[in-house]
Design a protein around this motif. Structure first.
Motif, PDB file in Angstrom:
ATOM      1  N   THR A 110     -57.600  -0.831 -20.198  1.00 28.68           N
ATOM      2  CA  THR A 110     -56.806  -1.364 -21.030  1.00 28.68           C
ATOM      3  C   THR A 110     -55.156  -0.867 -20.721  1.00 28.68           C
ATOM      4  O   THR A 110     -54.418  -1.543 -21.173  1.00 28.68           O
ATOM      5  N   VAL A 111     -55.125   0.114 -19.818  1.00 31.78           N
ATOM      6  CA  VAL A 111     -53.845   0.443 -19.549  1.00 31.78           C
ATOM      7  C   VAL A 111     -53.234  -0.684 -19.051  1.00 31.78           C
ATOM      8  O   VAL A 111     -51.917  -0.927 -19.000  1.00 31.78           O
ATOM      9  N   TYR A 112     -53.909  -1.194 -18.038  1.00 33.87           N
ATOM     10  CA  TYR A 112     -53.114  -2.099 -17.156  1.00 33.87           C
ATOM     11  C   TYR A 112     -53.355  -3.667 -17.767  1.00 33.87           C
ATOM     12  O   TYR A 112     -52.326  -4.385 -17.441  1.00 33.87           O
ATOM     13  N   THR A 113     -54.258  -3.942 -18.418  1.00 33.94           N
ATOM     14  CA  THR A 113     -54.385  -5.179 -19.296  1.00 33.94           C
ATOM     15  C   THR A 113     -53.267  -5.306 -20.319  1.00 33.94           C
ATOM     16  O   THR A 113     -52.537  -6.323 -20.462  1.00 33.94           O
ATOM     17  N   PHE A 114     -52.978  -4.218 -21.003  1.00 31.09           N
ATOM     18  CA  PHE A 114     -51.912  -4.010 -21.970  1.00 31.09           C
ATOM     19  C   PHE A 114     -50.434  -4.001 -21.230  1.00 31.09           C
ATOM     20  O   PHE A 114     -49.713  -4.629 -21.685  1.00 31.09           O
ATOM     21  N   LEU A 115     -50.257  -3.544 -20.124  1.00 32.20           N
ATOM     22  CA  LEU A 115     -49.094  -3.699 -19.201  1.00 32.20           C
ATOM     23  C   LEU A 115     -48.822  -5.250 -18.704  1.00 32.20           C
ATOM     24  O   LEU A 115     -47.800  -5.443 -19.101  1.00 32.20           O
ATOM     25  N   SER A 116     -49.943  -5.744 -18.370  1.00 33.39           N
ATOM     26  CA  SER A 116     -49.882  -7.192 -18.287  1.00 33.39           C
ATOM     27  C   SER A 116     -49.376  -8.104 -19.393  1.00 33.39           C
ATOM     28  O   SER A 116     -48.662  -8.933 -19.302  1.00 33.39           O
ATOM     29  N   CYS A 117     -49.912  -7.717 -20.630  1.00 34.92           N
ATOM     30  CA  CYS A 117     -49.390  -8.412 -21.688  1.00 34.92           C
ATOM     31  C   CYS A 117     -47.940  -8.075 -21.854  1.00 34.92           C
ATOM     32  O   CYS A 117     -47.355  -9.127 -22.463  1.00 34.92           O
ATOM     33  N   VAL A 118     -47.609  -6.966 -21.819  1.00 37.83           N
ATOM     34  CA  VAL A 118     -46.167  -6.688 -22.214  1.00 37.83           C
ATOM     35  C   VAL A 118     -45.224  -7.181 -21.097  1.00 37.83           C
ATOM     36  O   VAL A 118     -43.991  -7.858 -21.685  1.00 37.83           O
ATOM     37  N   VAL A 119     -45.404  -7.356 -19.984  1.00 30.15           N
ATOM     38  CA  VAL A 119     -44.612  -8.150 -18.785  1.00 30.15           C
ATOM     39  C   VAL A 119     -44.639  -9.649 -19.357  1.00 30.15           C
ATOM     40  O   VAL A 119     -43.618 -10.246 -19.162  1.00 30.15           O
ATOM     41  N   ALA A 120     -45.904 -10.043 -19.494  1.00 30.67           N
ATOM     42  CA  ALA A 120     -46.079 -11.412 -19.933  1.00 30.67           C
ATOM     43  C   ALA A 120     -44.990 -11.920 -21.286  1.00 30.67           C
ATOM     44  O   ALA A 120     -44.485 -12.939 -21.288  1.00 30.67           O
ATOM     45  N   ALA A 121     -45.342 -11.131 -22.240  1.00 33.01           N
ATOM     46  CA  ALA A 121     -44.447 -11.222 -23.487  1.00 33.01           C
ATOM     47  C   ALA A 121     -42.994 -11.179 -23.280  1.00 33.01           C
ATOM     48  O   ALA A 121     -42.235 -12.083 -23.802  1.00 33.01           O
ATOM     49  N   TYR A 122     -42.611 -10.159 -22.246  1.00 29.48           N
ATOM     50  CA  TYR A 122     -41.170  -9.894 -21.944  1.00 29.48           C
ATOM     51  C   TYR A 122     -40.551 -11.359 -21.209  1.00 29.48           C
ATOM     52  O   TYR A 122     -39.588 -11.845 -21.437  1.00 29.48           O
ATOM     53  N   SER A 123     -41.568 -11.681 -20.231  1.00 28.22           N
ATOM     54  CA  SER A 123     -41.280 -12.994 -19.549  1.00 28.22           C
ATOM     55  C   SER A 123     -40.886 -14.140 -20.506  1.00 28.22           C
ATOM     56  O   SER A 123     -39.989 -15.192 -20.256  1.00 28.22           O
ATOM     57  N   ALA A 124     -41.838 -14.221 -21.368  1.00 23.75           N
ATOM     58  CA  ALA A 124     -41.823 -15.528 -22.250  1.00 23.75           C
ATOM     59  C   ALA A 124     -40.589 -15.384 -23.280  1.00 23.75           C
ATOM     60  O   ALA A 124     -39.883 -16.430 -23.356  1.00 23.75           O
ATOM     61  N   ALA A 125     -40.207 -14.208 -23.339  1.00 22.50           N
ATOM     62  CA  ALA A 125     -39.038 -13.967 -24.406  1.00 22.50           C
ATOM     63  C   ALA A 125     -37.603 -14.282 -23.633  1.00 22.50           C
ATOM     64  O   ALA A 125     -36.615 -14.868 -24.123  1.00 22.50           O
ATOM     65  N   VAL A 126     -37.664 -13.821 -22.335  1.00 22.24           N
ATOM     66  CA  VAL A 126     -36.293 -13.956 -21.684  1.00 22.24           C
ATOM     67  C   VAL A 126     -36.169 -15.233 -21.075  1.00 22.24           C
ATOM     68  O   VAL A 126     -35.209 -15.744 -20.848  1.00 22.24           O
ATOM     69  N   TYR A 127     -37.350 -15.774 -20.231  1.00 19.20           N
ATOM     70  CA  TYR A 127     -37.233 -17.016 -19.290  1.00 19.20           C
ATOM     71  C   TYR A 127     -37.500 -18.220 -19.946  1.00 19.20           C
ATOM     72  O   TYR A 127     -37.152 -19.225 -19.315  1.00 19.20           O
ATOM     73  N   SER A 128     -38.037 -18.315 -21.109  1.00 19.90           N
ATOM     74  CA  SER A 128     -38.604 -19.740 -21.682  1.00 19.90           C
ATOM     75  C   SER A 128     -37.327 -20.124 -22.239  1.00 19.90           C
ATOM     76  O   SER A 128     -36.580 -19.680 -22.883  1.00 19.90           O
ATOM     77  N   PRO A 129     -37.214 -21.531 -21.979  1.00 16.65           N
ATOM     78  CA  PRO A 129     -36.123 -22.127 -22.566  1.00 16.65           C
ATOM     79  C   PRO A 129     -36.029 -22.692 -24.030  1.00 16.65           C
ATOM     80  O   PRO A 129     -35.323 -23.060 -24.857  1.00 16.65           O
ATOM     81  N   HIS A 130     -37.417 -22.638 -24.374  1.00 13.27           N
ATOM     82  CA  HIS A 130     -37.852 -22.850 -25.845  1.00 13.27           C
ATOM     83  C   HIS A 130     -37.951 -21.914 -26.525  1.00 13.27           C
ATOM     84  O   HIS A 130     -38.910 -20.960 -26.591  1.00 13.27           O
ATOM     85  N   ARG A 131     -36.969 -21.539 -27.502  1.00  9.93           N
ATOM     86  CA  ARG A 131     -36.726 -20.259 -27.839  1.00  9.93           C
ATOM     87  C   ARG A 131     -37.863 -20.150 -28.998  1.00  9.93           C
ATOM     88  O   ARG A 131     -38.635 -18.920 -29.316  1.00  9.93           O
ATOM     89  N   LEU A 132     -37.975 -21.143 -29.943  1.00 10.20           N
ATOM     90  CA  LEU A 132     -38.838 -20.946 -31.131  1.00 10.20           C
ATOM     91  C   LEU A 132     -40.273 -20.747 -30.607  1.00 10.20           C
ATOM     92  O   LEU A 132     -41.018 -20.344 -31.209  1.00 10.20           O
ATOM     93  N   ARG A 133     -40.519 -21.807 -29.611  1.00 11.46           N
ATOM     94  CA  ARG A 133     -42.157 -21.550 -29.235  1.00 11.46           C
ATOM     95  C   ARG A 133     -42.334 -20.184 -28.619  1.00 11.46           C
ATOM     96  O   ARG A 133     -43.369 -19.766 -28.712  1.00 11.46           O
TER      97      ARG A 133
END
Length: 425
Positions: A110-133
């Protein structure tokens, strides 16, 4: 960046798979809710020594099925596309993490799966052009992780705290860097768009000045030369030629004031774009209704010009009328400059869906003062005509002389221009 994302995804996937293998080999899962956060190392029970000759049955792969290992790798591998497809990568990581932890149960993975989720959430918030989505996706993913926190939230030990703090600082610094890059890229695009707009406007102004100055100055040069030749023998004809030179100069100045009025802010000089003596607005830009006057001015220089209007005139926008006028003007100017002694024929043919402007000359002797043309006039005409969806062809005639043929679509236009009518002149 692509290489860094692939390395990050592979490292996290390898850590998850390796930890899952060790967890499967140990044959135990840490019971959910038994170890609080920030507690010391979790005691691992030591099994009794096996009897002599006993061979353990490890199962398919350390008590783990192959599909479980594939699922463990998929909890991190989608991060390789986290910049190009941030929302897709985030959804894939969340789904595979939930499935994997539900099947395997809570543990060191769970340490690594949770870290993968954090990185994925950060990437979605920073790199996605669709802010609301992106916002809706991150909140939904966080809610799912929180709902099944016993299987998905890692058991944090004091040794992991510095790593989490450094990871947070790194993510924040990277986010700041990304935003700066986006601002810089936006500034570069704005500067490029501004330069393109300026270049287009310069080209448009150059075309206007070329059409105005070249025609009127050419006519003035011809008239002045005629006045010089007949000044002693026929003073009356010389006087008429000089009056034509004066009229051409006034026309050129009036049209130049129009162009300058378009370029100068109205609050700088109220005299720009108006008649200096009366303060009245100058006449609108020329259109088809002024073609007969244009032909008359050229005819007054001694060039035989015939104007023919056929068909039923169709109301035209000011831009189309101005373009047709400029086609006739440029063709007559080229004849005056490069084909002295030629006879010119101007045809305005109105059809139900187009206006055909044809100017032909019979050729003649090139003027000694004409010099070599640059071709800018015809290039500007092609741009003008194509702007209104038309076509322009220009070239020599098989029987000698030159021909300019423009076709301007007129279907569907509304009334905002006055067109010449009447019999051929």
């Amino acid at each position: 960046m692509w290489t860094a994302d692939v390395i990050l995804a592979v490292v996290l996937a390898a850590c998850t798979v390796g930890t899952a293998l060790r967890q499967g080999d140990a044959g135990m899962v840490v019971p959910p809710g038994k170890v609080p956060l920030f507690q010391g190392p979790v005691p691992v029970p030591v099994p009794p020594p096996p009897p002599a000759g006993w061979v353990p049955d490890l199962g398919p792969v350390g008590h783990l099925e192959p599909w479980q290992l594939v699922l463990a790798a998929l909890t991190a591998l989608p991060l390789a596309a986290r910049r190009r497809y941030p929302l897709t990568a985030f959804g894939a990581v969340i789904v595979t993490t939930l499935l994997f932890n539900q099947r395997l149960g809570a543990g060191d993975t769970t340490v690594y799966t949770f870290l993968s989720c954090v990185v994925a959430a950060y990437s979605a918030a920073v790199y996605s052009p669709h802010r609301l989505r992106a916002l809706a996706g991150v909140l939904t993913g966080a809610a799912l992780i929180a709902t099944f926190s016993e299987e998905n939230f890692p058991y944090v030990t004091p040794g992991v705290v510095p790593f989490l703090l450094l990871a947070g600082v790194g993510l924040g610094a990277n986010a700041t860097h990304v935003w700066k890059q986006r601002v810089h890229a936006l500034e570069v695009r704005q500067e490029a768009a501004t330069r393109l707009a300026l270049d287009s406007e310069r080209a448009r102004i150059a075309r206007e000045l070329h059409d105005i100055v070249t025609h009127n100055v050419s006519v003035m040069v011809i008239q002045a030369g005629a006045a010089r030749k007949v000044m002693d023998a026929a003073p009356d004809r010389a006087r008429e030629a000089l009056l034509a030179v004066e009229a051409g100069g006034r026309t050129a100045l009036a049209e130049l004031r129009q162009v300058m009025g378009l370029l100068t802010p109205s609050d700088e000089d109220p005299g720009i774009g108006t008649n200096a003596e009366t303060g009245a607005d100058l006449a609108p830009q020329p259109n088809l209704s002024q073609v007969p006057a244009l032909v008359g001015r050229v005819r007054a220089t001694g060039v035989p010009v015939e104007l023919t209007v056929t068909g039923s005139p169709v109301p035209l926008p000011a831009g189309v009328g101005l373009t047709a006028y400029r086609v006739v003007q440029e063709a007559l100017t080229n004849t005056v400059k490069h084909a002295a002694g030629a006879t010119v024929r101007v045809v305005l043919e109105h059809t139900p869906d187009a206006l055909h402007v044809v100017v032909t000359d019979t050729g003649g002797t090139a003027s000694a003062s004409a010099g070599t043309g640059t071709g800018r006039g015809l290039t500007g005409l092609r741009e003008r005509v194509s702007l209104h969806g038309g076509t322009l062809r220009a070239g020599g005639r098989p029987t000698g002389g030159y021909r300019v043929d423009a076709v301007l679509p007129t279907e569907g236009y509304r009334v905002d221009a006055v067109l010449p009518t009447g019999e051929p002149s």
